[in-house]
Write a protein that holds these residues in place. Sequence first.
Motif, PDB file in Angstrom:
ATOM      1  N   VAL A   4      -6.782  -2.406 -14.267  1.00  0.00           N
ATOM      2  CA  VAL A   4      -6.474  -2.622 -12.852  1.00  0.00           C
ATOM      3  C   VAL A   4      -6.387  -4.114 -12.568  1.00  0.00           C
ATOM      4  O   VAL A   4      -7.250  -4.891 -12.987  1.00  0.00           O
ATOM      5  CB  VAL A   4      -7.543  -1.967 -11.957  1.00  0.00           C
ATOM      6  N   GLN A   5      -5.342  -4.516 -11.844  1.00  0.00           N
ATOM      7  CA  GLN A   5      -5.166  -5.896 -11.405  1.00  0.00           C
ATOM      8  C   GLN A   5      -5.756  -6.062 -10.001  1.00  0.00           C
ATOM      9  O   GLN A   5      -6.022  -5.077  -9.310  1.00  0.00           O
ATOM     10  CB  GLN A   5      -3.683  -6.258 -11.412  1.00  0.00           C
ATOM     11  N   PRO A   6      -5.968  -7.311  -9.553  1.00  0.00           N
ATOM     12  CA  PRO A   6      -6.598  -7.519  -8.235  1.00  0.00           C
ATOM     13  C   PRO A   6      -5.838  -6.908  -7.065  1.00  0.00           C
ATOM     14  O   PRO A   6      -6.448  -6.591  -6.041  1.00  0.00           O
ATOM     15  CB  PRO A   6      -6.660  -9.050  -8.124  1.00  0.00           C
ATOM     16  N   GLY A   7      -4.516  -6.732  -7.192  1.00  0.00           N
ATOM     17  CA  GLY A   7      -3.747  -6.127  -6.111  1.00  0.00           C
ATOM     18  C   GLY A   7      -3.500  -7.064  -4.947  1.00  0.00           C
ATOM     19  O   GLY A   7      -3.902  -8.234  -4.958  1.00  0.00           O
ATOM     20  N   ALA A   8      -2.851  -6.527  -3.923  1.00  0.00           N
ATOM     21  CA  ALA A   8      -2.490  -7.343  -2.761  1.00  0.00           C
ATOM     22  C   ALA A   8      -3.708  -7.873  -2.030  1.00  0.00           C
ATOM     23  O   ALA A   8      -3.652  -8.938  -1.399  1.00  0.00           O
ATOM     24  CB  ALA A   8      -1.610  -6.529  -1.812  1.00  0.00           C
ATOM     25  N   ASN A   9      -4.823  -7.155  -2.092  1.00  0.00           N
ATOM     26  CA  ASN A   9      -6.053  -7.620  -1.438  1.00  0.00           C
ATOM     27  C   ASN A   9      -6.714  -8.753  -2.208  1.00  0.00           C
ATOM     28  O   ASN A   9      -7.565  -9.465  -1.661  1.00  0.00           O
ATOM     29  CB  ASN A   9      -7.046  -6.472  -1.271  1.00  0.00           C
ATOM     30  N   GLY A  10      -6.369  -8.887  -3.490  1.00  0.00           N
ATOM     31  CA  GLY A  10      -6.929  -9.959  -4.310  1.00  0.00           C
ATOM     32  C   GLY A  10      -8.335  -9.731  -4.805  1.00  0.00           C
ATOM     33  O   GLY A  10      -8.921 -10.615  -5.422  1.00  0.00           O
ATOM     34  N   ASP A  11      -8.895  -8.532  -4.558  1.00  0.00           N
ATOM     35  CA  ASP A  11     -10.297  -8.293  -4.925  1.00  0.00           C
ATOM     36  C   ASP A  11     -10.509  -6.931  -5.577  1.00  0.00           C
ATOM     37  O   ASP A  11     -11.622  -6.424  -5.596  1.00  0.00           O
ATOM     38  CB  ASP A  11     -11.193  -8.424  -3.698  1.00  0.00           C
ATOM     39  N   TYR A  12      -9.445  -6.324  -6.099  1.00  0.00           N
ATOM     40  CA  TYR A  12      -9.509  -5.033  -6.793  1.00  0.00           C
ATOM     41  C   TYR A  12      -9.825  -3.859  -5.873  1.00  0.00           C
ATOM     42  O   TYR A  12     -10.117  -2.769  -6.357  1.00  0.00           O
ATOM     43  CB  TYR A  12     -10.546  -5.057  -7.923  1.00  0.00           C
ATOM     44  N   THR A  13      -9.740  -4.031  -4.578  1.00  0.00           N
ATOM     45  CA  THR A  13     -10.027  -2.911  -3.679  1.00  0.00           C
ATOM     46  C   THR A  13      -8.734  -2.186  -3.313  1.00  0.00           C
ATOM     47  O   THR A  13      -7.721  -2.800  -2.997  1.00  0.00           O
ATOM     48  CB  THR A  13     -10.718  -3.388  -2.388  1.00  0.00           C
ATOM     49  N   TYR A  14      -8.809  -0.851  -3.366  1.00  0.00           N
ATOM     50  CA  TYR A  14      -7.667   0.004  -3.043  1.00  0.00           C
ATOM     51  C   TYR A  14      -8.157   1.162  -2.197  1.00  0.00           C
ATOM     52  O   TYR A  14      -9.364   1.430  -2.126  1.00  0.00           O
ATOM     53  CB  TYR A  14      -7.015   0.549  -4.319  1.00  0.00           C
ATOM     54  N   ALA A  15      -7.192   1.871  -1.582  1.00  0.00           N
ATOM     55  CA  ALA A  15      -7.529   3.070  -0.807  1.00  0.00           C
ATOM     56  C   ALA A  15      -6.475   4.133  -1.086  1.00  0.00           C
ATOM     57  O   ALA A  15      -5.307   3.980  -0.698  1.00  0.00           O
ATOM     58  CB  ALA A  15      -7.586   2.752   0.682  1.00  0.00           C
ATOM     59  N   ASN A  16      -6.880   5.181  -1.815  1.00  0.00           N
ATOM     60  CA  ASN A  16      -6.006   6.320  -2.097  1.00  0.00           C
ATOM     61  C   ASN A  16      -4.674   5.907  -2.735  1.00  0.00           C
ATOM     62  O   ASN A  16      -3.611   6.434  -2.400  1.00  0.00           O
ATOM     63  CB  ASN A  16      -5.729   7.115  -0.818  1.00  0.00           C
ATOM     64  N   THR A  17      -4.738   4.982  -3.663  1.00  0.00           N
ATOM     65  CA  THR A  17      -3.535   4.492  -4.343  1.00  0.00           C
ATOM     66  C   THR A  17      -3.351   5.258  -5.651  1.00  0.00           C
ATOM     67  O   THR A  17      -4.131   5.084  -6.599  1.00  0.00           O
ATOM     68  CB  THR A  17      -3.643   2.985  -4.620  1.00  0.00           C
ATOM     69  N   ALA A  18      -2.331   6.112  -5.710  1.00  0.00           N
ATOM     70  CA  ALA A  18      -2.104   6.929  -6.895  1.00  0.00           C
ATOM     71  C   ALA A  18      -1.552   6.089  -8.043  1.00  0.00           C
ATOM     72  O   ALA A  18      -0.694   5.218  -7.840  1.00  0.00           O
ATOM     73  CB  ALA A  18      -1.135   8.061  -6.578  1.00  0.00           C
ATOM     74  N   VAL A  19      -2.075   6.359  -9.256  1.00  0.00           N
ATOM     75  CA  VAL A  19      -1.550   5.699 -10.454  1.00  0.00           C
ATOM     76  C   VAL A  19      -1.034   6.721 -11.466  1.00  0.00           C
ATOM     77  O   VAL A  19      -0.257   6.378 -12.358  1.00  0.00           O
ATOM     78  CB  VAL A  19      -2.614   4.792 -11.113  1.00  0.00           C
ATOM     79  N   LEU A  20      -1.431   7.981 -11.330  1.00  0.00           N
ATOM     80  CA  LEU A  20      -0.908   9.075 -12.149  1.00  0.00           C
ATOM     81  C   LEU A  20      -1.023  10.341 -11.308  1.00  0.00           C
ATOM     82  O   LEU A  20      -2.098  10.653 -10.789  1.00  0.00           O
ATOM     83  CB  LEU A  20      -1.708   9.237 -13.447  1.00  0.00           C
ATOM     84  N   SER A  21       0.071  11.079 -11.188  1.00  0.00           N
ATOM     85  CA  SER A  21       0.028  12.239 -10.298  1.00  0.00           C
ATOM     86  C   SER A  21       0.889  13.378 -10.812  1.00  0.00           C
ATOM     87  O   SER A  21       1.905  13.173 -11.470  1.00  0.00           O
ATOM     88  CB  SER A  21       0.483  11.854  -8.879  1.00  0.00           C
ATOM     89  N   LYS A  22       0.452  14.583 -10.491  1.00  0.00           N
ATOM     90  CA  LYS A  22       1.218  15.809 -10.721  1.00  0.00           C
ATOM     91  C   LYS A  22       1.144  16.631  -9.439  1.00  0.00           C
ATOM     92  O   LYS A  22       0.558  17.708  -9.372  1.00  0.00           O
ATOM     93  CB  LYS A  22       0.633  16.582 -11.911  1.00  0.00           C
ATOM     94  N   ARG A  23       1.690  16.057  -8.383  1.00  0.00           N
ATOM     95  CA  ARG A  23       1.797  16.688  -7.076  1.00  0.00           C
ATOM     96  C   ARG A  23       2.817  15.894  -6.268  1.00  0.00           C
ATOM     97  O   ARG A  23       3.056  14.707  -6.543  1.00  0.00           O
ATOM     98  CB  ARG A  23       0.443  16.761  -6.374  1.00  0.00           C
ATOM     99  N   ALA A  24       3.411  16.521  -5.268  1.00  0.00           N
ATOM    100  CA  ALA A  24       4.494  15.878  -4.523  1.00  0.00           C
ATOM    101  C   ALA A  24       3.990  14.784  -3.594  1.00  0.00           C
ATOM    102  O   ALA A  24       4.633  13.737  -3.436  1.00  0.00           O
ATOM    103  CB  ALA A  24       5.271  16.926  -3.730  1.00  0.00           C
ATOM    104  N   THR A  25       2.844  15.000  -2.968  1.00  0.00           N
ATOM    105  CA  THR A  25       2.242  14.013  -2.070  1.00  0.00           C
ATOM    106  C   THR A  25       0.722  14.133  -2.167  1.00  0.00           C
ATOM    107  O   THR A  25       0.206  15.028  -2.827  1.00  0.00           O
ATOM    108  CB  THR A  25       2.654  14.232  -0.595  1.00  0.00           C
ATOM    109  N   LEU A  26       0.027  13.262  -1.446  1.00  0.00           N
ATOM    110  CA  LEU A  26      -1.431  13.380  -1.341  1.00  0.00           C
ATOM    111  C   LEU A  26      -1.849  14.072  -0.046  1.00  0.00           C
ATOM    112  O   LEU A  26      -3.029  14.092   0.301  1.00  0.00           O
ATOM    113  CB  LEU A  26      -2.085  11.995  -1.411  1.00  0.00           C
ATOM    114  N   ASP A  27      -0.888  14.667   0.645  1.00  0.00           N
ATOM    115  CA  ASP A  27      -1.207  15.353   1.897  1.00  0.00           C
ATOM    116  C   ASP A  27      -2.056  16.577   1.635  1.00  0.00           C
ATOM    117  O   ASP A  27      -1.914  17.258   0.604  1.00  0.00           O
ATOM    118  CB  ASP A  27       0.080  15.772   2.613  1.00  0.00           C
ATOM    119  N   ASP A  28      -2.963  16.882   2.565  1.00  0.00           N
ATOM    120  CA  ASP A  28      -3.750  18.104   2.465  1.00  0.00           C
ATOM    121  C   ASP A  28      -2.827  19.309   2.356  1.00  0.00           C
ATOM    122  O   ASP A  28      -1.779  19.377   3.017  1.00  0.00           O
ATOM    123  CB  ASP A  28      -4.647  18.269   3.692  1.00  0.00           C
ATOM    124  N   GLY A  29      -3.211  20.263   1.530  1.00  0.00           N
ATOM    125  CA  GLY A  29      -2.432  21.484   1.379  1.00  0.00           C
ATOM    126  C   GLY A  29      -1.353  21.406   0.326  1.00  0.00           C
ATOM    127  O   GLY A  29      -0.743  22.422  -0.013  1.00  0.00           O
TER     128      GLY A  29
END
Length: 586
Positions: free
Chosen positions: A335-360
Amino acid sequence: MQINNIMRVKGMMWVLLGGLATWTACNKGFDRTLTPGDYTDTTRAIVKNPKVLFVIMDGARGVSVRDANTPNISALTDHAVFSWNSITDTDIGDLTGWADLLTGVHKAKHSIENNSMDNNNLNNFPVFFKRIKERAPGIRVAAFSSSDALGNNLTAGADVNKTFADNDEAATTAAVTELAQDSAGLVMVQYNGVDASGAQYGYDLSVPQYRAAIFQTDDYIGKLLTALKARKSYASENWMIVVTSSHGGAWTIPPTEDDHTILSNPKINGFTIFSTPVYLPSFIDKPYTGNRYMGKGVHLYGKDASAVFASINDVNRNYDIRDGGGLTIEMKIKVQPGANGDYTYANTAVLSKRATLDDGDPGWAVVLNQKGWRLNIGQNAPGRTANMIVDGADISDGNWHDIAASFVYDTSAKTMHVRTFTDGKFNKDLDITGSGNLNNTAPLLLGYLPYAGSYPAPDVYVTELKVWTSAATDQNIADYACETSMSASHPLKKAIAGYWTGTDGQGAVLKDKSDNLSDFSLKGPYGWFNFNDLICPASPDNIAGLMPQPVDVSRQILDWLQVSADLRWNLDGRVWTTRYVSMNNN
């Protein structure tokens, strides 16, 4: 009656004669117990009076002191327990560093933080001078501080307490005078010159002024050692010389020297020397910090049209969870520091087998959240649509980590659990029984997955991605987590549904090494980049526990002065031991 008396006398004579024979035989045997040889008579050893010279060099980075190879400090290591990679407090304020050294506990206990004495807890965790005076009041304690802040705030409990307004030479002169006193017991000298030079010019041996300050302080230490050895009673004394730094200093180290652990932080790189003539040399080197991992991978980053990602259209449903079976997903991630510059993320997918992260929306996704990772599972059952979360662990140190999730179906109990692992260590378990059918036709996606609740965009490298249509055991994960390629002996090799090394080094695809031959197609402005890093690094707490720390110093001194540490003192420090020189040499 007379005959009975005569018989008793004869009986006693036989007993005496038998005893004499036995005594003679035993003595004869003892004569042969030790074979002839040259034996050291240790009864001539003299118990010497323990004393301590304690020197603090503020701002002295351990690697710089090591590479300077100054005459006096280097000579001390011939008979010492020592390390050039001591770990000081991350709060490098002078007061915090001094408090760690002098109380034997971390700031969580002494409460001296941000270079402030406000709200300190010295009543419960006092400077160890107080402990000495309580247990051994006859030991004379003298403190000579170049920095007034040290003498005014922490060393008032010494029998002699003098400060010198940042004048290291004056502190040396006063300490030399003290060492000439017959009553000298514990002599502490603190130097500020190295730290002052580092703050002004830079904390590295390549900086001429910093180098000169180290050599100047070494010269002062030489004068202290000369005065110590000139004592009239020196031959009957047992001196320990402690030289250490309270903290390091800021400096940009070369990338080749940065292992992304606390050992590569110049600010907390100190050194520690516990030297005494009776010690054999014992060097405490850097501990194991992880395997080296090298290759050429793709940087996955960005969102929307600028995103670099990779996908596979799963038309053959290779990555479904089979009925009555399981599924295991494993990959290496940096993991790189990202746009926040401090390695903090929120619900950022890096590998997925689903169309979205929406409930249901059914399926699963590996997402970054805060400074760690988690598995986000979309349910698909009546009355159950909220996403289920199974946390992993912190992976925010800039190193490679192995992360894995295993869907485990219990055929007898008819239950399904998901278990997560980081670097081979188990993290969490969640019962997802009754969550419905998680299979779907969505592509297998590496990198950006559009979702309104995600921020920032992914900024990662991913390699060694494996998907098995079987549940891995905890032992399977632990045994192979830190390997940088899939072993031919892997117990799940026959169940592999997809294996992408991600280190192809060129081209527009990530090639599938499994029999399914389903390659990831790279999208966006991708590129291949060399990497050379650690994988599965040791945790900071584990590393710190293997290296000397400032809190160890007072504990070591108490032990040398034969002042028993009371368990009720709740000290954090430890005593470092080594082999001793033969008593016959003392």
